[in-house]
Motif scaffolding. Sequence first.
Motif, mmCIF file in Angstrom:
data_model
loop_
_atom_site.group_PDB
_atom_site.id
_atom_site.type_symbol
_atom_site.label_atom_id
_atom_site.label_comp_id
_atom_site.label_asym_id
_atom_site.label_seq_id
_atom_site.Cartn_x
_atom_site.Cartn_y
_atom_site.Cartn_z
ATOM 1 N N GLN A 187 0.848 -1.196 0.000
ATOM 2 C CA GLN A 187 0.000 0.000 0.000
ATOM 3 C C GLN A 187 0.883 1.246 0.000
ATOM 4 O O GLN A 187 1.920 1.286 0.660
ATOM 5 C CB GLN A 187 -0.902 -0.007 1.236
ATOM 6 C CG GLN A 187 -1.854 1.157 1.313
ATOM 7 C CD GLN A 187 -2.735 1.098 2.555
ATOM 8 O OE1 GLN A 187 -2.640 0.181 3.367
ATOM 9 N NE2 GLN A 187 -3.589 2.089 2.708
ATOM 10 N N SER B 276 -1.871 6.633 0.916
ATOM 11 C CA SER B 276 -3.168 6.036 1.253
ATOM 12 C C SER B 276 -3.148 5.380 2.634
ATOM 13 O O SER B 276 -4.195 5.243 3.272
ATOM 14 C CB SER B 276 -3.599 5.027 0.183
ATOM 15 O OG SER B 276 -2.736 3.906 0.175
ATOM 16 N N SER B 277 -1.959 5.020 3.109
ATOM 17 C CA SER B 277 -1.889 4.413 4.446
ATOM 18 C C SER B 277 -2.198 5.435 5.543
ATOM 19 O O SER B 277 -2.534 5.048 6.661
ATOM 20 C CB SER B 277 -0.528 3.751 4.673
ATOM 21 O OG SER B 277 0.481 4.713 4.787
ATOM 22 N N THR C 79 -5.894 4.727 6.182
ATOM 23 C CA THR C 79 -6.159 3.451 6.855
ATOM 24 C C THR C 79 -5.618 3.471 8.288
ATOM 25 O O THR C 79 -6.196 2.859 9.180
ATOM 26 C CB THR C 79 -5.567 2.261 6.069
ATOM 27 O OG1 THR C 79 -4.183 2.504 5.790
ATOM 28 C CG2 THR C 79 -6.324 2.034 4.770
#
Length: 180
Positions: A76, A80-81, A84
């Motif tokens: 990933q 974008s982490s 999350t």
Amino acid sequence: MNQKKTIPTLIVLGSGGHTTEMFRLLSGTDMNVYKPRYYTIASTDKMSATKMNEFEQNTLKDMNVSFINRSRHVGQSYFSSIFTTLLAFFTVIPLVYRIKPKLILVNGPGTCIPIVIASLLLSIFFLIDRPKIVFVESICRVESLSLTGKILQYLPVHILVQWPQLSKLYPKTQYIGRLV
């Protein structure tokens, strides 16, 4: 009869080598002191759950397990982490509040970052007593800290490394020799 004091301990398991190293580390401890043990495992990590059950097969009454959102999936992107990790953070706040650990033991998976931050924030707001947080860097990290280690060095966390050159490069770490 004098009963030993016990330490409620939160242990973060990560996939693959992190879990193997954590159980090698735990195998050298007095499990009668570190209880109850609260394991957190990423919801997609079936292997760590299996290894935990094997390790704890004789002491199931002293342990609990919670499955949490993964902060970062393998491959990933870092950008974008961020999202999350934020999601994971908000889902672990009630978990850490409920457990109120005295010790948090982590060794590298990114999943530990939200747990560490949640525990520190809850203690800042006096919702829990501040736990002792111990991060044991992986034996394979010889020349530099992992991303998790690099992040945690800016927080009030005890960072233990297994190679002397790391403690020279990163002054907030403590060299303890080979543990696993």
